[in-house]
Design an enzyme around this catalytic site. Sequence first.
Site, short mmCIF file in Angstrom:
data_model
loop_
_atom_site.label_atom_id
_atom_site.label_comp_id
_atom_site.label_asym_id
_atom_site.label_seq_id
_atom_site.Cartn_x
_atom_site.Cartn_y
_atom_site.Cartn_z
N GLU A 1 0.79 -1.22 0.00
CA GLU A 1 0.00 0.00 0.00
C GLU A 1 0.83 1.28 0.00
O GLU A 1 0.40 2.30 -0.53
CB GLU A 1 -0.93 0.00 1.22
CG GLU A 1 -2.01 -1.06 1.19
CD GLU A 1 -3.02 -0.82 0.08
OE1 GLU A 1 -3.51 0.32 -0.05
OE2 GLU A 1 -3.30 -1.77 -0.69
N SER B 1 -48.81 -26.77 40.86
CA SER B 1 -48.50 -27.21 42.22
C SER B 1 -47.03 -27.03 42.60
O SER B 1 -46.69 -27.20 43.77
CB SER B 1 -48.89 -28.68 42.38
OG SER B 1 -50.29 -28.80 42.33
#
Length: 839
Positions: free
Chosen positions: A114, A487
């Site tokens: 780059e 229950s």
Amino acid sequence: MSPKTPDTRESERKRTAAISPRPRYRFWRILIGSITGLLLLVLVGGGLAVWIKYQSAVKGLPTIEGLRDYSPPVMSRIYSNDDQVVAELASERRLFVPIAAIPQKVKDAFISTEDKNFYTHGGVDPMAIGRALVQDVFRVHGKRLVGASTITQQVARNMLLNNDRKLERKIKEAILAMRIEQSLTKDQILEIYLNEIYLGAGAYGVAAAAQIYFHKNLDQLTTAEAAYLGGLPKSPYNYDLFRKPEAAKQRRNFVLSRMAETGAITQEEKVQAQNEPISSKSISGRRGPLAGTEWYAEAVRRDLIDRYGLEKTMQGGLEVHTSLNLQNQALATKLMRQALMKYDRNHGWRGAVAHLGADAVADWAENLKKQKAPGGMLPNWRLAMVLNAKTGEVGWVFGGGRATHQATILSKSLSWSKRKPLKDGDIVMVEPQSEGNQVELCQIPLIEGALVSLDVRTGRVLAMFGGWSFAESQFNRATQAQRQPGSSFKPIVYLAAMEKGILPSQIFMDSPFSVGDWHPNNYEKNFWGPTALHNGLRYSRNLVTIRLAAQIGMDAVANLSIALGEVDSMPKVLPAVLGAVETTVLRHAGAYASIAAGGVVVHPTTVDYIQDRNGKVIWRSDGFAANNVNDPNHLPTLTDNRKRVVSEQSSYQIITMMEDVMRRGTGFSSSKGIDTPIAGKTGTSQNFNDAWFAGFSPDVVTIVWFGFDTPKTLGRGMAGGILAGPVWNAYMKDVLPTYPKRDFIRPSGIVMASYSTSKGMVTDAFKTDQKPGDSINLSPGAATGTLSAADTGAENVPDSEENMGAGYSGDYVNEGGAIKPKTTPSSGGGEDIGMGGLY
């Protein structure tokens, strides 16, 4: 005066010329002067225009102050209790790595490709610009323009500007680049660049890209892998390793050549790296959640958003350490899915996913590729087409549609599907078998389920199952579904009674009871008469529970339920004590853990501690406070900061009773094969809409629930012990051996004693001021069946059964001392019980 002659005029001209000679090259001088003036005018005007343009560009430029303290958006990560990454939360997948931790070969790969003059230019590279201009002038038509942006310019563009190609932006980019070079060091600039740049597949920065493409950390990359990453900035899409491997290889080799040219690697290293195969070990853009952990990860994500907001959760780089046990989670997922499939299979085949017709068989592979798999299809299932319904032959595609396979449906699956026979061209889901080239027919269950398992002492959630498929529905049945516990709520009622000083041996009448038109009943449709509380809980007797609640008052039950975190509010009506309230599986687990922990409030937590991006702990679960952590002269100690809502003695009394529920009561089948002390309770809501099993050991609480998202009956007899109990048993049987085998801790002030009841000898825990086996004289009527609306909350019960829900109505008779209804209801009919729990 005489007129001048021609000779006279000529002599005068010569005399004048001799006095004032004519300038030589006058024309050229005038021309040069004009051009010079024009040039000066152009230069001044141009300079003025450039100055104005420069001032305009400078005026609109962003500042670079933020770059000095660069803090990019970084994804947050969720870890299991053994520090494995479970999920990553990010709008952009980025892992920040300081420049000192980035290997040199990774830096060289990007710099060589780059910006090879990165360490020598001042932000803009004139030589690179010149080369680019020449190449662009002579470029082939249609070929992309050659760029000349330096790494610094790319930082300026990515961090501070937009990405358009206008000349004004390029000018701003160059100015900013030079300013950045004056403000930051080269290493600081490179650090920003390598952490910020987009490298495809959802990866921002080199660290995230290394994990996505190679499933490696940066320091594990080979030179060839580093070179591949270095070639991505030009075009991540065109060099994508997954989509275009050949182009990716060519780009990698180009980068290696550039690295050799700049001296970053030797020629021998270049050749060796170019010969290295290019391959990937991962194809996922963002990791997680891991398969089976989706519900847990989503619960953590919601908690983080509530605590910190969306932006910090997704971009704050949080390191979230959870209590998730991956082995427990995998076990819970397997067992719950097996149970859901078993129930669904027992309720029949519902038909094919789709039908394309017999004509589709001729080109079945191409036709099948166009079909979308249902959201709830498991990863090990296959979407297949029925090629021959008579023989059961099916075919499916795999490998991205490039390959096909054919197999035969198992005979038992063909028998199962006879209710809605298969046809050629049907689209079905199948599961390949390990042997015989056969498959089993599959369908996505309609029933749902949830499981939560947590640590008794701390509330740390070890496993969470929120439904059949997270892909199909993100609704978490463990944390979001409000369901009636039936229950399994009763232990809270009994705990409130123990706290009031009532004995486990206290006798209450198990006999008919009515308030207005409400006539609750027992699940078995029979009555035992005088019954000890121990047996009332052990066998889940509804009428004993109702009379107990009437004795202690609904305020006591409601207040304790709220204090334990079971509910936020509770109607003070008697049906509520049978479980006609709404809670979540997670809250139910917390309430049970509070009982198991001796009466202190245990808040379920999924997160142990959270670190910020710098590793600082910013949150920690505060149930316990650590002392002497930094004192070398003393061992660390813990201070219990949890709120106590009932005494240890009362909790231990309930635990003892619930142990007998597992040994000889409704939870007996769920205890088989477990030799560790356990306590638990079944739960079934009205009309069999919800099936629960809730229980714990001294170390682990696990709650299991089954039901439909839109409540409807699971079927007659589908009680908690039948559906949820087997899953609870299988899960705990596998998990409990990982803990030391030990008894529940008996607190001081407790005496253990055995005594005789109408159902045989039982053993209970009694407080020191209680007489073992005794039944004290309570307020008039409460223990014998006469209830007063003034002190029971019964005045809030609806006046009619229609408003209450279906309930048993009818007269009772005494036959030989046994209290029975005149007309015996159908056995096991949940609709005859009345609102609340069944069993």
